[in-house]
Scaffold this motif. Structure first.
Motif, PDB file in Angstrom:
ATOM      1  N   GLU A 442       0.810  -1.214   0.000  1.00 47.90           N
ATOM      2  CA  GLU A 442       0.000   0.000   0.000  1.00 47.90           C
ATOM      3  C   GLU A 442       0.848   1.271   0.000  1.00 47.90           C
ATOM      4  O   GLU A 442       0.544   2.234  -0.711  1.00 47.90           O
ATOM      5  N   PHE A 443       1.924   1.283   0.812  1.00 51.77           N
ATOM      6  CA  PHE A 443       2.662   2.523   1.030  1.00 51.77           C
ATOM      7  C   PHE A 443       4.095   2.506   0.486  1.00 51.77           C
ATOM      8  O   PHE A 443       4.792   3.511   0.587  1.00 51.77           O
ATOM      9  N   GLY A 444       4.530   1.390  -0.045  1.00 56.34           N
ATOM     10  CA  GLY A 444       5.883   1.335  -0.608  1.00 56.34           C
ATOM     11  C   GLY A 444       6.889   0.704   0.332  1.00 56.34           C
ATOM     12  O   GLY A 444       6.826  -0.486   0.587  1.00 56.34           O
ATOM     13  N   PHE A 445       7.835   1.507   0.818  1.00 56.33           N
ATOM     14  CA  PHE A 445       8.891   1.050   1.721  1.00 56.33           C
ATOM     15  C   PHE A 445       9.904   0.129   1.041  1.00 56.33           C
ATOM     16  O   PHE A 445      10.589  -0.652   1.715  1.00 56.33           O
ATOM     17  N   ALA A 446      10.027   0.210  -0.283  1.00 58.32           N
ATOM     18  CA  ALA A 446      11.040  -0.593  -0.970  1.00 58.32           C
ATOM     19  C   ALA A 446      12.426  -0.146  -0.537  1.00 58.32           C
ATOM     20  O   ALA A 446      12.736   1.044  -0.520  1.00 58.32           O
ATOM     21  N   GLY A 447      13.257  -1.093  -0.166  1.00 52.42           N
ATOM     22  CA  GLY A 447      14.623  -0.788   0.230  1.00 52.42           C
ATOM     23  C   GLY A 447      14.797  -0.467   1.697  1.00 52.42           C
ATOM     24  O   GLY A 447      15.910  -0.194   2.141  1.00 52.42           O
ATOM     25  N   SER A 448      13.697  -0.499   2.472  1.00 51.41           N
ATOM     26  CA  SER A 448      13.800  -0.165   3.896  1.00 51.41           C
ATOM     27  C   SER A 448      13.247  -1.300   4.742  1.00 51.41           C
ATOM     28  O   SER A 448      12.208  -1.882   4.408  1.00 51.41           O
ATOM     29  N   PRO A 449      13.909  -1.627   5.857  1.00 48.96           N
ATOM     30  CA  PRO A 449      13.306  -2.575   6.797  1.00 48.96           C
ATOM     31  C   PRO A 449      12.064  -1.948   7.411  1.00 48.96           C
ATOM     32  O   PRO A 449      11.889  -0.720   7.404  1.00 48.96           O
ATOM     33  N   LEU A 450      11.196  -2.782   7.928  1.00 44.78           N
ATOM     34  CA  LEU A 450       9.942  -2.334   8.500  1.00 44.78           C
ATOM     35  C   LEU A 450       9.695  -3.134   9.772  1.00 44.78           C
ATOM     36  O   LEU A 450       9.891  -4.350   9.797  1.00 44.78           O
ATOM     37  N   GLU A 451       9.288  -2.465  10.823  1.00 47.47           N
ATOM     38  CA  GLU A 451       9.040  -3.163  12.084  1.00 47.47           C
ATOM     39  C   GLU A 451       7.584  -2.973  12.503  1.00 47.47           C
ATOM     40  O   GLU A 451       7.089  -1.839  12.542  1.00 47.47           O
ATOM     41  N   VAL A 452       6.896  -4.075  12.772  1.00 48.86           N
ATOM     42  CA  VAL A 452       5.510  -4.044  13.232  1.00 48.86           C
ATOM     43  C   VAL A 452       5.453  -4.722  14.595  1.00 48.86           C
ATOM     44  O   VAL A 452       5.717  -5.922  14.716  1.00 48.86           O
ATOM     45  N   THR A 453       5.140  -3.955  15.630  1.00 50.41           N
ATOM     46  CA  THR A 453       5.030  -4.496  16.987  1.00 50.41           C
ATOM     47  C   THR A 453       3.614  -4.264  17.493  1.00 50.41           C
ATOM     48  O   THR A 453       2.806  -3.580  16.842  1.00 50.41           O
ATOM     49  N   MET A 454       3.304  -4.821  18.655  1.00 48.59           N
ATOM     50  CA  MET A 454       1.950  -4.640  19.199  1.00 48.59           C
ATOM     51  C   MET A 454       2.013  -4.386  20.693  1.00 48.59           C
ATOM     52  O   MET A 454       2.950  -4.794  21.384  1.00 48.59           O
ATOM     53  N   LYS A 455       0.987  -3.685  21.171  1.00 45.69           N
ATOM     54  CA  LYS A 455       0.768  -3.496  22.594  1.00 45.69           C
ATOM     55  C   LYS A 455      -0.627  -4.023  22.898  1.00 45.69           C
ATOM     56  O   LYS A 455      -1.620  -3.543  22.332  1.00 45.69           O
TER      57      LYS A 455
END
Length: 469
Positions: A442-455
């Motif tokens: 949806e938003f791209g982020f090609a070439g970058s790591p991405l972190e998804v955490t939860m609370k």
């Protein structure tokens, strides 16, 4: 470009500090030169106040000229560490000596280091003669003077014809402050030291296993032989900064030592070189991981990619020596790459040849795209609207008889982008990876790591305020 032009260009490059304003002007340069193993790198570490230059009690550890930012009494300058300057050098040693000669051409002040415990050698006299003819201010540092008795022996260095020898012990710091006072007196005026300045060229770390072509790529981008290139693995040990204008804007590339094996297996200069490589990666915004396309991917290649992932830096994977891969092999190689880089499908890829320059021009667009992704921030309203639609179409798996809900989401930070999901229960790892994949779509982020955490927020038994887990 003739010799005068490229020397002038390199002079400009070396003087630019990482934190300089456009209005602050160039920094003056102090070149530290001398025979091999007289303690130049130890003196550099003493001047800059930290252990950056690789030091080992064998000659030839420093091979390129390496620039460091330094300050003394609130005044800034650039220190250039050079390889040992031996007038009788041949082969690689000759090329190291040539790099030292270039540093002398670029410098405002030359700090000539001589081993006072040995005295003036024939090589010192030859180098001293060259320095006298340079027309630059020369300060003679009599190193390894650890006591007053050796100070008397250092007086014999007057014979070099370079003026007063200043006794110093780079190892123990004896009289190093006095020596720096002399250096400041010889330097042009510089702006006062300021802290907290931001901006400047993007920093790019070049990583890869030994002899994969990092130095060749840096030289190709710079348009001249900035760093040593040799078939022998391990030519680069110190991270080498080079400011290069590409695509109409400056980039600071850092050529790092090849990562040979696990840190616990490294010894001596190789161990400290690996530490410098990691430090260079920590200071960079984006990493270019070079991989030899003419060979199968190795465990070393995958471990270096893992190192970049752990650092949270943007990444471009450059498959070098692509010109050595025939057409039949390329199809199967693409399949192997997709299979082995399954952890990093988001990494941008370019196929290049540092030697011939093939497709090197594709590197900058990939770097720019990776950096754009690395700094992207998604508005909270748009993020939550996207997640609402996503959850409606594909709800989270039921866990323990209950279906967790995503109550709210926000992007906590950039560089790299980190998202926090506030939920009513635990989200399975597979579902979080699904969310990450859809965020990228949806938003791209090609070439970058991405972190998804939860609370996790659940109401306490009997009511009350929500509790965090």
């Amino acid at each position: 470009m003739n010799t005068g032009d490229w020397v002038e260009a390199e002079f400009d490059d070396l003087q630019i500090s990482e934190h300089d304003d456009d209005d602050s002007g160039p920094l003056p340069v102090v070149a530290i030169v001398g025979r091999p193993n007289v303690g130049k790198s130890t003196l550099v570490n003493r001047i800059i106040g930290r252990r950056e230059a690789v030091v080992e009690d064998v000659p030839g550890v420093t091979r390129d000229r390496v620039a460091y930012d330094a300050n003394w009494r609130g005044r800034r300058f650039t220190v250039v560490d050079t390889g040992g300057w031996d007038p009788d050098a041949t082969g690689m040693n000759l090329r190291i000596a040539e790099q030292a000669q270039v540093a002398v051409q670029l410098a405002d002040v030359i700090l000539f280091v001589v081993d006072a415990t040995v005295g003036a050698t024939d090589a010192d006299e030859i180098v001293g003669s060259v320095l006298r003819q340079s027309g630059k201010p020369v300060i003679l540092a009599a190193n390894k003077v650890d006591n007053q008795q050796l100070e008397l022996e250092a007086s014999g260095l007057w014979a070099l014809g370079l003026g007063e020898p200043y006794p110093v012990s780079a190892l123990h710091g004896r009289s190093s402050g006095d020596l720096l006072d002399i250096v400041l007196d010889a330097l042009p005026e510089t702006p006062e030291l300021k802290f907290g300045e931001q901006g400047g060229p993007h920093r790019v770390a070049l990583l890869g296993k030994p002899n994969v072509g990092k130095s060749s790529l840096l030289n190709k981008l710079a348009g001249e032989d900035r760093v040593l290139v040799d078939p022998m693995a391990g030519t680069t040990r110190d991270p080498v900064d080079e400011l290069i204008e590409l695509g109409g804007k400056p980039w600071r590339f850092v050529d790092t030592a090849g990562i040979r094996r696990r840190d616990r297996e490294l010894q001596g200069a190789d161990f400290y070189a690996a530490m410098r490589t990691r430090a260079a990666l920590d200071k960079a915004e984006v990493a270019v991981v070079l991989i030899d396309a003419s060979e199968p991917l190795t465990e070393q290649d995958l471990r270096i990619i893992g190192l970049v992932i752990e650092s949270g830096r943007a990444m471009v994977v450059a498959f070098n020596k692509w010109d050595l891969v025939d057409e039949d092999r390329r199809y199967y190689l693409e399949k192997e790459i997709d299979r082995q880089l399954v952890r990093t499908p988001w990494a941008l890829r370019v196929n290049i040849s540092a030697k011939t320059g093939r497709h090197v021009d594709r590197l900058v667009p990939a770097l720019e795209k990776a950096l754009d992704s690395w700094t992207t921030r998604v508005p909270t309203s748009r993020l939550n609207a996207f997640l609402t639609e996503l959850v409606q179409a594909t709800p989270p798996p039921v866990r323990g008889g209950k279906q967790p809900k995503i109550l709210f989401a926000t992007q906590a930070s950039t560089e790299p982008p980190k998202f926090v999901l506030f939920t009513s229960g635990w989200l399975e790892d597979t579902y979080r990876r699904f969310i990450e994949r859809r965020l990228r779509e949806e938003f791209g982020f090609a070439g970058s790591p991405l972190e998804v955490t939860m609370k996790i927020r659940e109401k306490r038994k009997g009511g009350g305020s929500p509790a965090k887990k």
